[in-house]
Scaffold this motif. Structure first.
Motif, PDB file in Angstrom:
ATOM      1  N   MET A   1      16.830   0.439  20.580  1.00  0.00           N
ATOM      2  CA  MET A   1      16.978  -0.719  19.674  1.00  0.00           C
ATOM      3  C   MET A   1      17.488  -1.939  20.446  1.00  0.00           C
ATOM      4  SD  MET A   1      16.265  -1.079  16.565  1.00  0.00           S
ATOM      5  CE  MET A   1      17.447  -2.239  15.901  1.00  0.00           C
ATOM      6  N   ALA A   2      16.691  -2.994  20.450  1.00  0.00           N
ATOM      7  CA  ALA A   2      17.143  -4.223  21.132  1.00  0.00           C
ATOM      8  C   ALA A   2      18.272  -4.863  20.327  1.00  0.00           C
ATOM      9  CB  ALA A   2      15.984  -5.192  21.269  1.00  0.00           C
ATOM     10  N   LEU A   3      19.171  -5.512  21.037  1.00  0.00           N
ATOM     11  CA  LEU A   3      20.245  -6.239  20.354  1.00  0.00           C
ATOM     12  C   LEU A   3      19.626  -7.403  19.597  1.00  0.00           C
ATOM     13  CD1 LEU A   3      22.828  -6.515  23.286  1.00  0.00           C
ATOM     14  CD2 LEU A   3      22.972  -4.990  21.328  1.00  0.00           C
ATOM     15  N   ASN A   4      20.001  -7.569  18.343  1.00  0.00           N
ATOM     16  CA  ASN A   4      19.510  -8.712  17.573  1.00  0.00           C
ATOM     17  C   ASN A   4      20.728  -9.452  17.016  1.00  0.00           C
ATOM     18  OD1 ASN A   4      18.667 -10.407  15.430  1.00  0.00           O
ATOM     19  ND2 ASN A   4      16.779  -9.235  15.211  1.00  0.00           N
ATOM     20  N   LEU A   5      21.036 -10.573  17.637  1.00  0.00           N
ATOM     21  CA  LEU A   5      22.280 -11.274  17.292  1.00  0.00           C
ATOM     22  C   LEU A   5      22.237 -11.829  15.877  1.00  0.00           C
ATOM     23  CD1 LEU A   5      25.039 -12.221  18.283  1.00  0.00           C
ATOM     24  CD2 LEU A   5      23.976 -14.295  19.154  1.00  0.00           C
ATOM     25  N   ARG A   6      21.093 -12.349  15.490  1.00  0.00           N
ATOM     26  CA  ARG A   6      20.977 -12.944  14.151  1.00  0.00           C
ATOM     27  C   ARG A   6      21.251 -11.893  13.070  1.00  0.00           C
ATOM     28  NH1 ARG A   6      18.133 -17.317  11.755  1.00  0.00           N
ATOM     29  NH2 ARG A   6      17.658 -16.806   9.614  1.00  0.00           N
ATOM     30  N   GLN A   7      20.659 -10.724  13.281  1.00  0.00           N
ATOM     31  CA  GLN A   7      20.829  -9.639  12.294  1.00  0.00           C
ATOM     32  C   GLN A   7      22.301  -9.201  12.225  1.00  0.00           C
ATOM     33  OE1 GLN A   7      18.422  -6.223  13.321  1.00  0.00           O
ATOM     34  NE2 GLN A   7      19.692  -4.912  12.040  1.00  0.00           N
ATOM     35  N   LYS A   8      22.930  -9.004  13.395  1.00  0.00           N
ATOM     36  CA  LYS A   8      24.338  -8.558  13.424  1.00  0.00           C
ATOM     37  C   LYS A   8      25.259  -9.608  12.792  1.00  0.00           C
ATOM     38  CE  LYS A   8      24.314  -4.879  16.400  1.00  0.00           C
ATOM     39  NZ  LYS A   8      24.731  -3.552  16.055  1.00  0.00           N
ATOM     40  N   HIS A   9      25.004 -10.879  13.130  1.00  0.00           N
ATOM     41  CA  HIS A   9      25.833 -11.978  12.626  1.00  0.00           C
ATOM     42  C   HIS A   9      25.724 -12.038  11.097  1.00  0.00           C
ATOM     43  CE1 HIS A   9      27.247 -16.310  13.853  1.00  0.00           C
ATOM     44  NE2 HIS A   9      28.150 -15.654  13.185  1.00  0.00           N
ATOM     45  N   THR A  10      24.477 -11.904  10.599  1.00  0.00           N
ATOM     46  CA  THR A  10      24.253 -11.948   9.147  1.00  0.00           C
ATOM     47  C   THR A  10      24.955 -10.786   8.455  1.00  0.00           C
ATOM     48  OG1 THR A  10      22.088 -12.898   9.638  1.00  0.00           O
ATOM     49  CG2 THR A  10      22.470 -12.240   7.364  1.00  0.00           C
ATOM     50  N   GLU A  11      24.857  -9.594   9.048  1.00  0.00           N
ATOM     51  CA  GLU A  11      25.521  -8.421   8.454  1.00  0.00           C
ATOM     52  C   GLU A  11      27.034  -8.642   8.325  1.00  0.00           C
ATOM     53  OE1 GLU A  11      24.463  -5.158  11.014  1.00  0.00           O
ATOM     54  OE2 GLU A  11      22.388  -5.086  10.259  1.00  0.00           O
ATOM     55  N   CYS A  12      27.633  -9.219   9.373  1.00  0.00           N
ATOM     56  CA  CYS A  12      29.087  -9.471   9.333  1.00  0.00           C
ATOM     57  C   CYS A  12      29.439 -10.450   8.209  1.00  0.00           C
ATOM     58  CB  CYS A  12      29.564 -10.072  10.655  1.00  0.00           C
ATOM     59  SG  CYS A  12      29.461  -8.940  12.036  1.00  0.00           S
ATOM     60  N   ILE A  13      28.598 -11.459   8.032  1.00  0.00           N
ATOM     61  CA  ILE A  13      28.876 -12.464   6.996  1.00  0.00           C
ATOM     62  C   ILE A  13      28.724 -11.858   5.601  1.00  0.00           C
ATOM     63  CG2 ILE A  13      27.853 -14.530   5.932  1.00  0.00           C
ATOM     64  CD1 ILE A  13      27.693 -15.563   8.912  1.00  0.00           C
ATOM     65  N   ILE A  14      27.694 -11.020   5.440  1.00  0.00           N
ATOM     66  CA  ILE A  14      27.481 -10.391   4.128  1.00  0.00           C
ATOM     67  C   ILE A  14      28.651  -9.448   3.803  1.00  0.00           C
ATOM     68  CG2 ILE A  14      26.022  -8.731   2.885  1.00  0.00           C
ATOM     69  CD1 ILE A  14      23.612 -10.117   4.292  1.00  0.00           C
ATOM     70  N   ARG A  15      29.114  -8.727   4.828  1.00  0.00           N
ATOM     71  CA  ARG A  15      30.262  -7.842   4.610  1.00  0.00           C
ATOM     72  C   ARG A  15      31.485  -8.668   4.185  1.00  0.00           C
ATOM     73  NH1 ARG A  15      29.893  -4.853   9.095  1.00  0.00           N
ATOM     74  NH2 ARG A  15      31.490  -6.017  10.226  1.00  0.00           N
ATOM     75  N   MET A  16      31.664  -9.816   4.832  1.00  0.00           N
ATOM     76  CA  MET A  16      32.791 -10.694   4.488  1.00  0.00           C
ATOM     77  C   MET A  16      32.666 -11.193   3.037  1.00  0.00           C
ATOM     78  SD  MET A  16      33.705 -14.346   6.183  1.00  0.00           S
ATOM     79  CE  MET A  16      32.349 -15.213   5.418  1.00  0.00           C
ATOM     80  N   LEU A  17      31.453 -11.586   2.632  1.00  0.00           N
ATOM     81  CA  LEU A  17      31.241 -12.075   1.265  1.00  0.00           C
ATOM     82  C   LEU A  17      31.515 -10.967   0.250  1.00  0.00           C
ATOM     83  CD1 LEU A  17      27.970 -14.205   1.645  1.00  0.00           C
ATOM     84  CD2 LEU A  17      30.318 -15.052   1.443  1.00  0.00           C
ATOM     85  N   ASN A  18      31.327  -9.718   0.675  1.00  0.00           N
ATOM     86  CA  ASN A  18      31.603  -8.591  -0.216  1.00  0.00           C
ATOM     87  C   ASN A  18      32.992  -8.016   0.034  1.00  0.00           C
ATOM     88  OD1 ASN A  18      29.140  -8.305  -1.861  1.00  0.00           O
ATOM     89  ND2 ASN A  18      28.193  -8.172   0.152  1.00  0.00           N
ATOM     90  N   LEU A  19      33.934  -8.920   0.364  1.00  0.00           N
ATOM     91  CA  LEU A  19      35.354  -8.592   0.507  1.00  0.00           C
ATOM     92  C   LEU A  19      35.613  -7.532   1.584  1.00  0.00           C
ATOM     93  CD1 LEU A  19      36.251  -8.488  -3.290  1.00  0.00           C
ATOM     94  CD2 LEU A  19      35.988 -10.462  -1.789  1.00  0.00           C
ATOM     95  N   ASN A  20      34.765  -7.568   2.634  1.00  0.00           N
ATOM     96  CA  ASN A  20      34.918  -6.679   3.790  1.00  0.00           C
ATOM     97  C   ASN A  20      34.832  -5.192   3.413  1.00  0.00           C
ATOM     98  OD1 ASN A  20      35.443  -8.751   5.956  1.00  0.00           O
ATOM     99  ND2 ASN A  20      37.057  -9.267   4.499  1.00  0.00           N
ATOM    100  N   GLN A  21      34.106  -4.922   2.313  1.00  0.00           N
ATOM    101  CA  GLN A  21      33.864  -3.524   1.924  1.00  0.00           C
ATOM    102  C   GLN A  21      32.611  -3.045   2.647  1.00  0.00           C
ATOM    103  OE1 GLN A  21      35.912  -1.945  -0.125  1.00  0.00           O
ATOM    104  NE2 GLN A  21      37.088  -3.810  -0.454  1.00  0.00           N
ATOM    105  N   PRO A  22      32.515  -1.734   2.933  1.00  0.00           N
ATOM    106  CA  PRO A  22      31.248  -1.232   3.492  1.00  0.00           C
ATOM    107  C   PRO A  22      30.125  -1.461   2.476  1.00  0.00           C
ATOM    108  CG  PRO A  22      32.872   0.536   3.210  1.00  0.00           C
ATOM    109  CD  PRO A  22      33.523  -0.726   2.750  1.00  0.00           C
ATOM    110  N   LEU A  23      28.941  -1.765   2.941  1.00  0.00           N
ATOM    111  CA  LEU A  23      27.826  -2.056   2.031  1.00  0.00           C
ATOM    112  C   LEU A  23      26.984  -0.800   1.837  1.00  0.00           C
ATOM    113  CD1 LEU A  23      26.739  -5.457   3.591  1.00  0.00           C
ATOM    114  CD2 LEU A  23      28.226  -5.090   1.643  1.00  0.00           C
TER     115      LEU A  23
END
Length: 624
Positions: A1-23
């Motif tokens: 799996m190649a590193l995909n910065l955009r995908q990782k960055h987006t995942e972190c932001i979505i987790r933050m919007l969901n109060l840092n709960q696992p999704l």
């Protein structure tokens, strides 16, 4: 799996919007909680290329505000804050909590919050009796802007000026190095990798690399460290390579004109955070977004502009054929009578037609958008002869010079003041030995065009300093008077500004950065990189700099440019992954992404700080 910065960055932001709960697997929270989002300008820029308004709604965000705007209390609602850990933001949060603007506060800081600010936050909320309103405080390590899957910026402005300012003291330089290293640390935490670091010795690149190495070492000692690769197979196998450079390593590529679609859109139309405004055909401005959700942009942004124009035409014709086909099938233009015998067949055609409409509409919108952009570009290209500047600059770099008549014709012809200034600087950089009378003629032409020559004078000064440094390095006495100033420029880093054509372009017109990254990822002995500093944050300190620890080949590389990157370099590194067998993926980042004009403006600021500049120093630098 190649590193995909955009995908990782987006995942972190979505987790933050969901109060840092696992999704859950669908990427949303397990329970729907409605909330308000509060951010500062910097964090707004982090969010805007990654997440759209409709996505915010999907994650329960009903309202969003800038922190410094006046806001009314909203009862029985929780607020998610995403801000930089600054003094003013802390004060504002304390004020919001003491006024009970919201029911609960989930605080997320874009980077690690200093202890001092954390204590201020605690004592401020205690004093106003609102401490129980603060539910959680998180360090997010998200202090960078991701523009594409493999492209990021730390959004740190004017780093080139700050790093090369002759009057900058040690303390200021240390602060900049700390900021850059912290930004890179955030990127690595988000990717969850500890890379192997290479950089040229001396200068800003080595300073950043050493500090980053230290940060990673300190962090890896803590029990709950942020690197998910943990003790997994990632730790010894296939770690990415991080190559750090400084803009002076290859100044020319930041200044030259380029005729490919992505660099042109950035340089000419001012692409910022993946958005740009273009004059519509019927007047008025149109705003467009250019990112991975646009299939035409993804497929064609690295092509030369004329090829893009042909591709738009091809797509348009294909669209027209498909529309005709739909019309034919539904009897919309065949002229055949409808007699009811083929009712089933016709219904099927109608259903197919209805289903294909949204796709056709979407395709038409994309074609219209790029037709609009291409038209705006074409107007500027013709008006400013951008194609001629591109060709002449590339020829100069290949040949190491230019015919005097051709040089003067370009400076007296079409183009903005800035176009001419960039061309004149490219002439200085690409010419091995400078002809004094020719340089005077160039300066006269720039003055005639009313261009501010500070940037030109600055590069000329560095160039002459360099020649005298090289000539006098044997004779140490004459060296000492220039050496103070040269040391300010970190000794070796200025040599690359004028290392002549050899460093600028090899026979296949490959950029120096791309060539070096290719050599580093292959991991074979190469005289150009033998002197590079090697750091492995996972290895014992003593073995690290020997360069013996982790050998290539590397499949993944992160390339970082201090002092400003650009879309030309980014494109060149992406091409490397297509033609080289070893490296499969390159992420490119910089302290900021600059157009040629913006970099020249920074050179001009340095020129003025040194008291250089033409007689028309008062006029604005940009020719638009």
């Amino acid at each position: 799996m190649a590193l995909n910065l955009r995908q990782k960055h987006t995942e972190c932001i979505i987790r933050m919007l969901n109060l840092n709960q696992p999704l859950n697997p669908s990427g949303t929270a397990n329970e729907e909680v409605y909330k308000i989002l509060i951010y500062d300008r910097f964090c707004q820029n982090i969010l805007s290329p990654l997440i759209h308004v409709k996505d915010l709604r999907k994650h329960g965000v009903t309202l969003y505000f800038l922190i410094d705007k006046d806001r009314r209390p909203v009862h029985d609602v929780l607020a998610v804050y995403f801000v930089q850990p600054t003094e003013s933001n802390i004060e504002r949060i304390i004020a919001d909590a003491s006024r009970s603007l919201y029911d609960t506060f989930h605080l997320n800081f874009s980077s690690s919050i200093p202890r001092k600010h954390l204590e201020e936050l605690a004592s401020g909320t205690l004093k106003s009796g609102s401490v129980e309103k603060v539910s959680k405080v998180h360090d997010q390590y998200l202090e960078f802007v991701t523009l594409e899957d493999n492209l990021f910026s730390l959004a740190q402005q004017s780093t080139y000026v700050q790093m090369n300012d002759p009057s900058a003291g040690d303390k200021e330089i240390e602060e900049i190095i700390e900021r850059v290293a912290s930004g890179l640390f955030c990127v690595l935490v988000t990717l969850g990798v500890v890379p192997v670091i290479w950089c040229p010795r001396g200068g800003p690149a080595e300073m950043v690399a050493s500090l980053l190495d230290q940060k990673l070492r300190d962090h890896l000692l803590s029990k709950n460290n942020l690197f998910t690769e943990g003790g997994g197979f990632m730790s010894s196998f296939q770690r990415p390579l991080l190559c750090i450079f400084d803009r002076n390593f290859e100044l020319s590529v930041g200044i030259q004109h380029d005729f490919r679609y992505r660099p042109l859109v950035h340089d000419v139309l001012g692409l910022k955070l993946n958005r740009l405004n273009v004059q519509g055909e019927k007047g008025g401005m149109k705003s467009f977004e250019l990112d991975s959700s646009d299939p035409f942009w993804s497929a064609n942004s690295s092509l030369e502009f004329p090829e893009v124009a042909v591709e738009i035409e091809t797509q348009l014709n294909k669209y027209k054929r498909d529309v005709e086909e739909v019309n034919k099938r539904t009897g919309g233009g065949s002229g055949a009578e409808f007699d009811g015998t083929d009712l089933i067949g016709n219904t099927k055609h109608l259903m197919n037609a209805v289903n294909s409409l949204p796709e056709l509409t979407e395709r038409k919108q994309v074609i219209d958008k790029h037709t609009n952009i291409a038209t705006a570009l074409l107007g500027q290209i013709k008006e400013r002869s951008i194609d001629a500047f591109t060709k002449k600059e590339s020829d100069m770099m290949m040949r190491g010079g230019i015919d005097r008549n051709e040089l003067m014709a370009a400076l007296k012809g079409k183009g903005t003041k800035m176009d001419k200034l960039r061309f004149a600087i490219m002439y200085l950089i690409s010419t091995e030995t400078i002809n004094q009378s020719e340089v005077e003629a160039v300066e006269a032409a720039l003055n005639e065009a009313e261009a501010d020559t500070s940037a030109f004078q600055y590069v000329k000064k560095i160039k002459s300093l360099n020649v005298s440094l090289a000539a006098s390095s044997a004779n140490s006495a004459s060296r000492s008077n220039i050496v103070d100033w040269a040391e300010k420029l970190y000794g070796q880093s200025i040599s690359a500004v004028t290392a002549g054509v050899k460093n600028l372009l090899s026979s296949d017109q490959q950029l120096a950065v791309t060539r070096t990254v290719e050599a580093l990822t292959e991991g074979k002995p190469n005289p150009e990189i033998d002197s590079y500093l090697f750091l492995d944050p996972r290895a014992p300190k003593s073995s690290s700099s020997g360069g013996s620890h982790v050998k290539g080949p590397f499949r993944e590389a992160i390339v970082f440019m201090i002092g400003g990157g650009n879309y030309v370099e980014y494109g060149s590194l992406q091409e490397l992954t297509q033609r080289q067998l070893t490296v499969k993926n390159v992420i490119y980042g910089a302290t900021e992404i600059l157009t040629g004009g913006e970099l020249v403006e920074q050179l001009g600021v340095l020129g003025k700080k040194m008291g250089l500049g033409g007689p028309v120093a008062s006029t604005s630098l940009s020719g638009h």
